[in-house]
Design an enzyme around this catalytic site. Structure first.
Site, PDB file in Angstrom:
ATOM      1  N   LYS A  78       0.830  -1.207   0.000  1.00 54.54           N
ATOM      2  CA  LYS A  78       0.000   0.000   0.000  1.00 54.54           C
ATOM      3  C   LYS A  78       0.865   1.258   0.000  1.00 54.54           C
ATOM      4  CE  LYS A  78      -3.984   1.852   2.584  1.00 54.54           C
ATOM      5  NZ  LYS A  78      -4.895   1.578   3.739  1.00 54.54           N
ATOM      6  N   SER A 153      -9.404   2.200   2.378  1.00 51.57           N
ATOM      7  CA  SER A 153      -8.339   2.910   1.706  1.00 51.57           C
ATOM      8  C   SER A 153      -7.317   1.990   1.039  1.00 51.57           C
ATOM      9  CB  SER A 153      -7.628   3.837   2.703  1.00 51.57           C
ATOM     10  OG  SER A 153      -7.030   3.080   3.751  1.00 51.57           O
ATOM     11  N   SER A 177     -10.587  -0.422   6.123  1.00 55.18           N
ATOM     12  CA  SER A 177      -9.748  -0.170   4.953  1.00 55.18           C
ATOM     13  C   SER A 177      -9.077  -1.402   4.371  1.00 55.18           C
ATOM     14  CB  SER A 177      -8.677   0.879   5.289  1.00 55.18           C
ATOM     15  OG  SER A 177      -9.258   2.158   5.389  1.00 55.18           O
TER      16      SER A 177
END
Length: 483
Positions: A78, A153, A177
């Site tokens: 990420k 996210s 997320s």
């Protein structure tokens, strides 16, 4: 052979057997990204030259007779994690050129385990959305329907996995997320117990990468199979060597059961503050039916469940008190004025979010004490049950919505609009008390979109929901390649 959609476990076996090299796996993954990611836009920061070098090194290590848990396996990370030499922006244009000099602790652990890092995956601005788009890198599309969000996210990571861009990814979770993108893209994710995996280096620029014990937020694994989640969690778990690791190591207990028939499961499909959409309800019940079919003890109600309404309110207070910590004095004072004008009888989640943004330390301590009572309630519940099955969000992936502020958006649940952030109550069910939760695929909606559910387990018994996820994968199926 097509390797891009094989599990990390299968790739590891093939590498050990000499059926393929890490260089071949990496070249194939890069070729797929270069071919398909123009449409998906999951890999926002490619790192292909270093990936190929790492793959060559992995093959040399294996040739010497050595082995490691992830040796030679292509993975993604990420964007919010620091990787030395690559930008970490959290989608903030003013930090587009922020390049850390050290890896996040989890990136270091990936590399030490032998993984080949292909690059970084897209995120929303400041990680604060259920979608993944920002001014620097644009929008990540859902591999199942490019007009819909991949989630947030960790949406770039979920889209990458669903598209065959690496076998594993690492993300983070404060408001679903990890779990929401997995649900939207049809993959697996695990939100670990709070504090199980250190977060150092998963930090917004330009802040220093310090060994801070975050409240609510965790880092965790994403994969295309439940067993791969467990494999990656073993790499990620354990205290930060700069702090708690000085004094102790981690020793997670084994899963409570090895057969579906032995599990005691509480099914929750409704929340008092927001309805559950029909497609998600069907997914929850598909899992419930599979458990019943295998002879598991399945209940639909329990007086031991901590009050969901109070839990959601506490979650919003605690989450927004953290989110608002960096606001300017002027903005903070305006929020104080708005919060003071709220009616004492206003118990809406909007009101809880506003009160949370101006929560005093005294009130935070009181809220935290109430959280401890909820944790005690969960301990009592998990004396009677092994896991709780419930939604992750009320709907499958929704169409891209970049209009206006987050506070003014809405979510359509079977034709009726609800406040956008109210859907987070399901994520908060596990996040507020710090419990582990595994997101698993549970079928598809009538429109063909993935639908997932979460399996919530007892604190620090992460192996129990992970094992349940593995057994359910065998029973109802798991990841499917987007059509």
């Amino acid at each position: 052979m097509e390797w891009n959609f094989q599990s990390a476990e299968e790739l590891a076996a093939a590498l050990r057997a000499g059926e393929v090299t890490s260089v071949e796996l990496t070249d194939e993954a890069i070729a797929r990204i270069e071919r398909d990611d123009k449409v998906i836009n999951a890999i926002c920061v490619p790192d292909f030259d270093r990936a190929r070098a790492a793959a060559r090194d992995a093959d040399q290590v294996r040739a010497r007779g050595e082995d490691r848990p992830l040796l030679g396996i292509p993975v993604t990370v990420k964007e919010s994690y620091n990787i030395a030499g690559l930008p970490t922006t959290w989608g903030m244009a003013q930090h587009a050129n922020h390049v850390p000099s050290e890896d996040a602790v989890q990136v270091s652990r990936l590399k030490a385990a032998g993984a080949v890092v292909l690059g970084k995956t897209n995120v929303p601005l400041m990680l604060r959305d259920i979608q993944s788009f920002n001014e620097i890198y644009g929008t990540t599309n859902n591999p199942w329907d490019h007009d819909r969000t991949s989630g947030g996210s960790s949406g770039g990571s979920a889209a990458a996995l669903a598209s065959g861009f690496g076998a594993l990814s690492i993300g983070s979770d404060l408001a679903g997320s990890l779990r929401t993108p997995a649900h939207f893209c049809g993959v697996y994710a695990h939100k670990p117990t709070l504090g199980l995996a250190p977060t150092r280096g998963m930090v917004a620029p330009p802040a220093h990468a310090l060994p801070i014990d975050l409240d609510l937020a965790v880092v965790g694994p994403m994969a295309r199979t439940a067993r791969d989640l467990a494999l990656l969690l073993d790499v990620m778990a354990g205290p930060d060597p700069l702090t708690h690791g000085v004094g102790y190591d981690v020793a997670l207990p084994p899963a409570r059961h090895e057969r579906l028939s032995d599990f005691r499961v509480l099914i929750i499909e409704d929340h008092p503050l927001i309805p559950t959409g029909s497609a998600v309800r069907t997914g929850v019940n598909r899992v419930a039916d599979a458990l019943v079919d295998e002879g598991a003890r399945v209940e639909r109600h329990s007086p031991l469940l901590p009050d969901p309404t109070e839990a959601a309110t506490l979650y919003m207070l605690l989450m927004l008190s953290n989110a608002a910590a960096g606001l300017s004095v002027d903005v903070y004072e305006q929020l104080q004025t708005h919060a003071a004008a709220l009616s004492a009888d206003d118990r809406s989640l909007d009101a809880a979010r506003l009160r949370g943004m101006v929560l005093s330390h005294r009130d935070w301590v009181e809220a935290n004490n109430r959280r401890e009572l909820h944790r005690h309630g969960w301990r009592q519940l998990f004396a009677e049950f092994d896991a709780v099955v419930c939604p992750i969000t009320p709907t499958p992936a929704f169409p891209h919505d970049h209009n206006g502020s987050l506070e003014n958006r809405h979510i359509d649940i079977d034709g009726v609009d609800y406040p956008y952030f109210d859907q987070l109550v399901w994520a908060g069910m596990a996040t507020m008390p710090g419990l582990p939760a595994t997101a698993i695929p549970a079928g598809r909606s009538p429109e063909g979109l993935p639908v997932g559910v979460q399996l919530i387990g007892p604190m620090f018994e992460d192996r129990t929901p992970l094992r349940l996820a593995e057994l359910l994968e065998r029973k109802i199926g798991g990841f499917q390649t987007p059509k």
